[in-house]
Design an enzyme around this catalytic site. Structure first.
Site, PDB file in Angstrom:
ATOM      1  N   GLY A 190       0.822  -1.220   0.000  1.00  0.00           N
ATOM      2  CA  GLY A 190       0.000   0.000   0.000  1.00  0.00           C
ATOM      3  C   GLY A 190       0.849   1.260   0.000  1.00  0.00           C
ATOM      4  O   GLY A 190       0.370   2.338   0.325  1.00  0.00           O
ATOM      5  N   GLY A 191       2.109   1.106  -0.389  1.00  0.00           N
ATOM      6  CA  GLY A 191       3.044   2.235  -0.391  1.00  0.00           C
ATOM      7  C   GLY A 191       2.685   3.330  -1.360  1.00  0.00           C
ATOM      8  O   GLY A 191       3.188   4.452  -1.256  1.00  0.00           O
ATOM      9  N   GLU A 192       1.817   3.045  -2.304  1.00  0.00           N
ATOM     10  CA  GLU A 192       1.384   4.080  -3.250  1.00  0.00           C
ATOM     11  C   GLU A 192      -0.010   4.591  -2.892  1.00  0.00           C
ATOM     12  O   GLU A 192      -0.651   5.276  -3.674  1.00  0.00           O
ATOM     13  CB  GLU A 192       1.390   3.522  -4.674  1.00  0.00           C
ATOM     14  CG  GLU A 192       2.766   3.530  -5.325  1.00  0.00           C
ATOM     15  CD  GLU A 192       3.764   2.635  -4.629  1.00  0.00           C
ATOM     16  OE1 GLU A 192       3.468   1.435  -4.485  1.00  0.00           O
ATOM     17  OE2 GLU A 192       4.825   3.120  -4.202  1.00  0.00           O
ATOM     18  N   TRP A 240       6.280  -5.240   1.959  1.00  0.00           N
ATOM     19  CA  TRP A 240       5.651  -6.155   1.006  1.00  0.00           C
ATOM     20  C   TRP A 240       6.546  -7.273   0.468  1.00  0.00           C
ATOM     21  O   TRP A 240       6.152  -7.957  -0.479  1.00  0.00           O
ATOM     22  CB  TRP A 240       5.013  -5.356  -0.132  1.00  0.00           C
ATOM     23  CG  TRP A 240       5.960  -4.463  -0.879  1.00  0.00           C
ATOM     24  CD1 TRP A 240       6.387  -3.231  -0.493  1.00  0.00           C
ATOM     25  CD2 TRP A 240       6.569  -4.717  -2.148  1.00  0.00           C
ATOM     26  NE1 TRP A 240       7.233  -2.708  -1.438  1.00  0.00           N
ATOM     27  CE2 TRP A 240       7.357  -3.588  -2.458  1.00  0.00           C
ATOM     28  CE3 TRP A 240       6.523  -5.781  -3.047  1.00  0.00           C
ATOM     29  CZ2 TRP A 240       8.101  -3.500  -3.627  1.00  0.00           C
ATOM     30  CZ3 TRP A 240       7.264  -5.699  -4.222  1.00  0.00           C
ATOM     31  CH2 TRP A 240       8.035  -4.566  -4.497  1.00  0.00           C
ATOM     32  N   ASP A 301      11.127   6.334  -4.970  1.00  0.00           N
ATOM     33  CA  ASP A 301      10.447   5.057  -4.733  1.00  0.00           C
ATOM     34  C   ASP A 301      11.435   3.892  -4.634  1.00  0.00           C
ATOM     35  O   ASP A 301      11.143   2.776  -5.039  1.00  0.00           O
ATOM     36  CB  ASP A 301       9.399   4.775  -5.831  1.00  0.00           C
ATOM     37  CG  ASP A 301       8.458   3.629  -5.462  1.00  0.00           C
ATOM     38  OD1 ASP A 301       8.482   3.187  -4.302  1.00  0.00           O
ATOM     39  OD2 ASP A 301       7.716   3.160  -6.350  1.00  0.00           O
ATOM     40  N   ASP A 303      12.286   1.738  -2.410  1.00  0.00           N
ATOM     41  CA  ASP A 303      12.016   1.125  -1.127  1.00  0.00           C
ATOM     42  C   ASP A 303      13.046   0.033  -0.844  1.00  0.00           C
ATOM     43  O   ASP A 303      13.806  -0.366  -1.724  1.00  0.00           O
ATOM     44  CB  ASP A 303      10.574   0.624  -1.037  1.00  0.00           C
ATOM     45  CG  ASP A 303      10.253  -0.451  -2.047  1.00  0.00           C
ATOM     46  OD1 ASP A 303      11.186  -1.181  -2.457  1.00  0.00           O
ATOM     47  OD2 ASP A 303       9.087  -0.581  -2.406  1.00  0.00           O
ATOM     48  N   ARG A 328      17.575  -1.582  -3.691  1.00  0.00           N
ATOM     49  CA  ARG A 328      16.962  -1.001  -4.899  1.00  0.00           C
ATOM     50  C   ARG A 328      17.667   0.293  -5.333  1.00  0.00           C
ATOM     51  O   ARG A 328      17.651   0.658  -6.496  1.00  0.00           O
ATOM     52  CB  ARG A 328      15.485  -0.741  -4.566  1.00  0.00           C
ATOM     53  CG  ARG A 328      14.620  -0.286  -5.706  1.00  0.00           C
ATOM     54  CD  ARG A 328      13.163  -0.587  -5.390  1.00  0.00           C
ATOM     55  NE  ARG A 328      12.251   0.209  -6.192  1.00  0.00           N
ATOM     56  CZ  ARG A 328      10.926   0.050  -6.193  1.00  0.00           C
ATOM     57  NH1 ARG A 328      10.357  -0.860  -5.427  1.00  0.00           N
ATOM     58  NH2 ARG A 328      10.159   0.790  -6.948  1.00  0.00           N
ATOM     59  N   ASN A 387      14.840  -5.431  -7.348  1.00  0.00           N
ATOM     60  CA  ASN A 387      13.506  -5.180  -6.813  1.00  0.00           C
ATOM     61  C   ASN A 387      13.119  -6.343  -5.909  1.00  0.00           C
ATOM     62  O   ASN A 387      13.983  -6.935  -5.261  1.00  0.00           O
ATOM     63  CB  ASN A 387      12.537  -4.929  -7.977  1.00  0.00           C
ATOM     64  CG  ASN A 387      11.325  -4.108  -7.584  1.00  0.00           C
ATOM     65  OD1 ASN A 387      10.540  -4.527  -6.748  1.00  0.00           O
ATOM     66  ND2 ASN A 387      11.176  -2.938  -8.161  1.00  0.00           N
TER      67      ASN A 387
END
Lengths: 536, 293
Positions: A190-192, A240, A301, A303, A328, A387
């Protein structure tokens, strides 16, 4: 009575198939010792994604061929790592179906699908699932609508089903849970969507929540001062990707995702703890033992939802307990895993955002690399130098193998409105695609991150790697190739065109003494083994 | 926990972001200043974007400027700054092939077009998608571009230059190069002119972002050299189409040389055609809208 005895004998002989699918905690602790099974997402608590099976070798891998293929029932992206427990394979199918397969035939034993609302939200990522956890006689799965569900391993019947968080606010689950002693650890997506991230532990027997670690500290808690104003409330920090666990230290290691909104950092001044960090949590209380932030105040982004790999090795002349991560953000990090002490960092992929990492582990930024209205070209792209897909650490070679994305992006910054259950982004990217981008499988020296070899890929990968005691590294490509490389040199020794993009992690198991390599591609799960008899 | 989130509604304009950041920073360090939710949505006018202070804006509705702004940053790289096409389609037409109505257009902006280089824009919210779609629709009301050339004469140039050996128009011709039956819908005149003068400099892309007609030179281990357009490629193999329309399937580990040469299999017409011929040919191509029989 002879006929009955005969019947019982036959029945007993046939029984080993899933006769006793018990996976007590102790078996998970020793998953590293390498039997025929694959018991956790990363193959072991130390997250090596390494198989001790050595039947498939550099010499015979060219003869590898498909043993069987399982086609999922509804087309979609497969990111699952199957587990194999005593001749039963547990896979997940998109979005949140769990299926048990007979490992000899590939035939379905049972399948369970949640009643998913049509309007299920998955903001910023596709409707995928990366796999299950097993403990004792139960299989655990997180669903896209953010439930955690316990299924009977033999039948798929639901033992319990709890709501982890409200999907209407953009909470979702794609990660495989991690089973530890009596507990199921599950991360959230739900990071976005501007969630306030957390990591949860549930009682494996009852589904009762035992603790929640908020990745974004509230006012009064250490770290909240790194968030301007009320920005912590929508600070994101999802969890996640499945973490690692040290059963001796009783510490969980989990990567925390990006801050929200992703690309407009003006709305959240400060370092934004514990986003883009690795956290070490006490497994019994969920208390924070230590943290290390890779990318303070991230605006790209990047993460830290990659696999933390636990390695015991000599480092600068001293035996140390390390946790390493190819992040990342394109840097490779070495930390002491009992204290969180920063030991070393080095760029392992092309990057244009940091001059270097200083002696405390903090990046020295190159000015002007923030997202802008007109777009700012930065390496790596939004999807990072790597990723969620897994690296692999070979105890044979002491190398860490990483699937690396070589891609830049124009990063944009826009306004960001927070509305519950809506994208909370503040920008976006236009990636340099096609021939302007590429990938490699890169072998790194585990202590230094030094590049030891490269195997070039046409395009930036979305598939992880597996190393084996047979001296091989397995991986896959967006164009459908599944391949095996020499673990010492990176030389390709075998490849097979599956006909669909590989977007999953490989794993290995054995059935009836025959080693198998598994990797999902397209809409199918492929199982490869050596021919059982020498072919003429 | 989430009840309080529902009361949050942030609207911060990029134009005062720096000021807002200072306020936030001060707030975080105990100075005066409220959280962003306390701030009005239009704290300061933006001199650089006069449209933003228009009555329509103040009334809470949006005009086309937001959509244009998004278009110029997100779409113009392929569709051209004014939407007349580039590697992406020409959008200055009242009817778009893939988007018969506004709903379809918004879906395309959001999800892209499978099988083409048009990507989805998942990071745009519903309002931004609607703004982009409305701006794209407005491009279709632009007056049809007036071209200097004579399309009828251009069709003769097309024949005499032998373009049909490689290109299909309305089912007639060769299949080596792109089908041109609908090329006027897909590309603007500037793009067509450049493609004739300097072929390969701005080649269309396929779904994965690869140049669709990339020229590759491959030296085989048996001494042969194959030059052709890349049809497909993976890490281990490549498939080429040569000038005789033969398909070559090559294993990269069997090649002793391999070069992505760029450019195009199509010759440049810069020297072969005079200015009038070029104008006429462009006018002819720009008029090919998929309905030529």
């Amino acid at each position: 009575m002879n006929w009955l005895r005969g019947f019982l004998l036959v029945a007993t002989a046939a029984l080993p198939v899933a006769a006793d699918a018990q996976v007590p905690y102790d078996r998970l602790v020793h998953a590293d010792s390498g039997d025929a099974n694959w018991l956790t997402y990363s193959g072991s608590y130390s997250a090596h994604r390494y198989s001790s099976l050595d039947q498939i070798t550099k010499q015979n891998v060219s003869r590898l061929r498909t043993s069987w293929v399982y086609q999922i029932r509804h087309a979609g992206l497969i990111e699952t790592t199957p587990l194999v427990v005593d001749d039963v394979m547990y896979v997940t199918e998109p979005p949140s179906t769990v299926t048990a397969l007979d490992v000899r035939s590939g035939r379905r034993l049972w399948s369970w699908s949640p009643a998913m609302p049509r309007e299920v939200r998955h903001i910023g990522f596709p409707p995928v699932n990366r796999g299950v956890a097993v403990l004792d006689e139960t299989v655990f799965v997180g669903t896209l609508d953010a439930h955690l569900v316990a299924l009977d391993a033999k039948s798929g019947a639901v033992r319990w089903d709890v709501v982890v968080a409200d999907n209407k606010t953009g909470h979702a689950i794609t990660a495989a849970p991690l089973a530890v002693d009596g507990k199921i650890i599950i991360g959230i997506s739900g990071g976005e969507a501007g969630i306030r991230g957390f990591l949860d532990a549930y009682d494996a027997a009852t589904g009762q929540r035992l603790w929640r670690f908020w990745t974004i500290p509230a006012p009064g808690e250490p770290g909240n001062e790194t968030w301007g104003g009320e920005s912590w409330k929508t600070g994101a920090g999802p969890t996640w990707v499945t973490g690692a666990y040290d059963p001796k230290l009783k510490l969980l290691y989990w990567g925390v995702g990006n801050p929200g909104p992703d690309w407009n950092g003006d709305l959240r001044p400060g370092d934004n703890l514990y986003t883009c960090s690795l956290v070490a949590l006490d497994v019994d209380s969920g208390g924070l033992k230590w943290h290390f932030q890779f990318t303070p105040h991230d605006v790209h982004d990047w993460d830290a939802c990659q696999i933390p790999v636990l390695v015991d090795t000599e480092f600068r002349g001293r035996d140390r307990q390390l946790v390493v991560m190819a992040n990342r953000n394109a840097f490779y990090y070495v930390l002491d895993r009992s204290t969180g002490e920063f030991l070393h960092a080095a760029a392992y992929a092309k990057q244009t955002w940091a001059e270097r990492i200083d002696e405390h582990g903090r990046p020295i930024l190159i000015p002007g690399m923030e997202p802008s209205e007109k777009g700012t070209l930065v390496y790596p792209s939004l999807q990072g130098a790597t990723n969620w897909f897994s690296p692999s650490y070979s105890r044979r070679t002491k190398m860490l193998y990483v699937a690396v994305r070589q891609m830049g992006s124009y990063y944009f910054k826009t306004d960001a409105d927070y509305e519950p259950g809506q994208p909370f982004l503040g920008g976006g990217e236009q990636a340099l695609s096609g021939d302007q981008a590429s990938g490699v499988v890169r072998a790194l020296a585990v202590d230094s991150g030094e590049k030891l070899w490269d195997f070039e890929l046409l395009s930036p990968p979305w598939a992880g790697v597996l190393s084996t005691a047979g001296g091989l590294v397995f991986g896959g490509t967006n164009e459908g190739n599944v391949f095996a490389l020499d673990d010492q040199t990176g030389k390709p020794l075998w490849q097979f065109q599956t006909g669909g993009a590989v977007r999953a992690n490989p794993m290995a198991f054995a059935v009836d003494g025959h080693q198998q390599i598994v990797l999902a591609a397209g809409n199918a799960i492929f199982v490869f083994g050596l021919p059982e008899k020498q072919e003429p | 926990m989430y009840a309080s989130k529902a009361t949050l509604k942030w609207r911060i304009r990029v134009t005062w972001i720096a000021a807002a950041a200072l306020v936030l920073w001060s707030a975080a360090h105990g100075a005066n200043g409220g959280p962003p939710a306390d701030r009005p949505s239009d704290a300061s006018p933006d001199a650089a974007e006069p449209d933003d202070t228009s009555p329509a804006k103040a009334a809470g509705t949006t005009d086309l400027s937001d959509g244009r702004h998004l278009f110029e940053t997100q779409c113009a790289r392929c569709h051209g700054m004014h939407g007349a096409g580039g590697t992406g389609a020409n959008l200055t037409r009242p009817v778009l092939r893939h988007a018969a109505n506004d709903q379809q257009l918004e879906l395309i902006v959001k999800d892209g077009i499978p099988g083409t280089a048009m990507p989805g824009n998942w990071f745009l919210n519903d309002q931004q998608i609607e703004q982009v779609a409305r701006y794209v629709r407005s491009l279709g009301h632009a007056e049809e571009e007036s071209l200097p050339g004579d399309a009828d004469r251009g069709s003769q140039v097309f024949v005499t230059q032998g373009c049909g050996k490689c290109h299909l128009v309305a089912g007639q011709g060769g299949g080596i190069g792109p089908d041109l039956s609908d090329i006027g819908s897909q590309r603007g005149s500037d793009y067509l002119r450049k493609a004739l003068m300097h072929p390969g400099t701005n080649s269309p892309k396929n779904e994965a972002g690869y140049a669709a007609y990339l020229v590759v030179v491959a030296a085989l281990d048996d001494g042969r050299v194959v030059t052709g357009m890349r049809i497909n490629e993976d890490t281990f193999t490549i498939q080429l189409r040569d000038a005789q329309n033969r398909i070559h399937s090559l294993r990269k580990d069997k090649l002793i040389g391999f070069r992505k040469a760029g450019g195009s299999m199509m010759p440049s017409y810069e020297q072969q055609l005079d200015a009038r011929d070029v104008d006429d040919l462009v006018a002819y191509l720009a008029g090919l809208r998929g309905d030529t029989q």
